[in-house]
Motif scaffolding. Structure first.
Motif, PDB file in Angstrom:
ATOM      1  N   THR A  27      13.740 -19.317  -4.123  1.00 44.12           N
ATOM      2  CA  THR A  27      14.551 -18.633  -5.126  1.00 44.12           C
ATOM      3  C   THR A  27      15.982 -19.148  -5.178  1.00 44.12           C
ATOM      4  OG1 THR A  27      15.026 -16.833  -3.573  1.00 44.12           O
ATOM      5  CG2 THR A  27      13.195 -16.523  -5.106  1.00 44.12           C
ATOM      6  N   SER A  28      16.573 -19.439  -4.037  1.00 46.91           N
ATOM      7  CA  SER A  28      17.908 -20.044  -4.048  1.00 46.91           C
ATOM      8  C   SER A  28      17.727 -21.563  -4.056  1.00 46.91           C
ATOM      9  CB  SER A  28      18.715 -19.598  -2.834  1.00 46.91           C
ATOM     10  OG  SER A  28      18.072 -19.970  -1.641  1.00 46.91           O
ATOM     11  N   SER A  31      19.477 -26.768  -0.522  1.00 48.59           N
ATOM     12  CA  SER A  31      20.819 -27.227  -0.184  1.00 48.59           C
ATOM     13  C   SER A  31      20.742 -28.399   0.780  1.00 48.59           C
ATOM     14  CB  SER A  31      21.595 -26.078   0.472  1.00 48.59           C
ATOM     15  OG  SER A  31      22.759 -26.543   1.109  1.00 48.59           O
ATOM     16  N   SER A 106      13.948 -13.124   1.189  1.00 47.76           N
ATOM     17  CA  SER A 106      14.863 -13.259   0.055  1.00 47.76           C
ATOM     18  C   SER A 106      14.713 -14.611  -0.646  1.00 47.76           C
ATOM     19  CB  SER A 106      16.309 -13.069   0.525  1.00 47.76           C
ATOM     20  OG  SER A 106      16.629 -14.024   1.526  1.00 47.76           O
ATOM     21  N   ASP A 107      14.366 -15.657   0.093  1.00 45.77           N
ATOM     22  CA  ASP A 107      14.196 -16.992  -0.486  1.00 45.77           C
ATOM     23  C   ASP A 107      12.743 -17.306  -0.839  1.00 45.77           C
ATOM     24  OD1 ASP A 107      16.860 -17.703  -0.433  1.00 45.77           O
ATOM     25  OD2 ASP A 107      16.733 -18.654   1.530  1.00 45.77           O
TER      26      ASP A 107
END
Length: 133
Positions: A27-28, A31, A106-107
């Motif tokens: 979701t994020s 990086s 969350s990810d």
């Protein structure tokens, strides 16, 4: 270092296309400070030669990233297991808590990680992929 977790992840992700896709759909954004983009690029470049593994322009993720770099990125997520004084999990840096830190809900909302507790399966009923350790 965390070589056992790295090789387990490489084996699991390269063997399961659904898991590969779930990691890719994080979701994020991936990086350059996080392991996920490098892991997928490494797997696609080194182990999945049959895939269309062309790199997107300006992407920081190179499939030829050194295994040492991947281990360093994985180690940033390491947490000591409970009762870690002399446990094999602590020595090999391979335990369910560590795997949960690598794949936070969350990810990765479609991915669940369960341990040996039977009740943990009930909590993962809405997940598409469940990994058990």
């Amino acid at each position: 270092s965390a070589p056992m977790m790295l090789w387990a992840l490489i084996g699991i992700v390269s063997a399961c296309n659904t898991l590969h896709y779930a990691i890719d759909q994080k979701t994020s954004p991936h990086s350059y400070k996080h392991y996920s983009g490098y892991l997928l690029a490494h797997i696609d470049n080194c182990y999945m030669k049959e895939r269309d593994n062309r790199r997107v322009g300006n992407s920081p993720f190179c499939g030829k990233v050194a295994v040492r770099k991947l281990r360093e990125l994985l180690e940033k997520h390491y947490v000591d297991p409970p009762n870690s004084t002399s446990s094999p999990e602590s020595r090999y840096k391979f335990h369910v808590g560590y795997l949960r830190m690598l794949f936070p809900q969350s990810d990765y909302p479609t991915l669940g990680v369960v341990g040996e507790g039977a009740g943990e399966w009930d909590e993962q009923a809405d997940k598409h992929i469940v990994m058990q350790m």
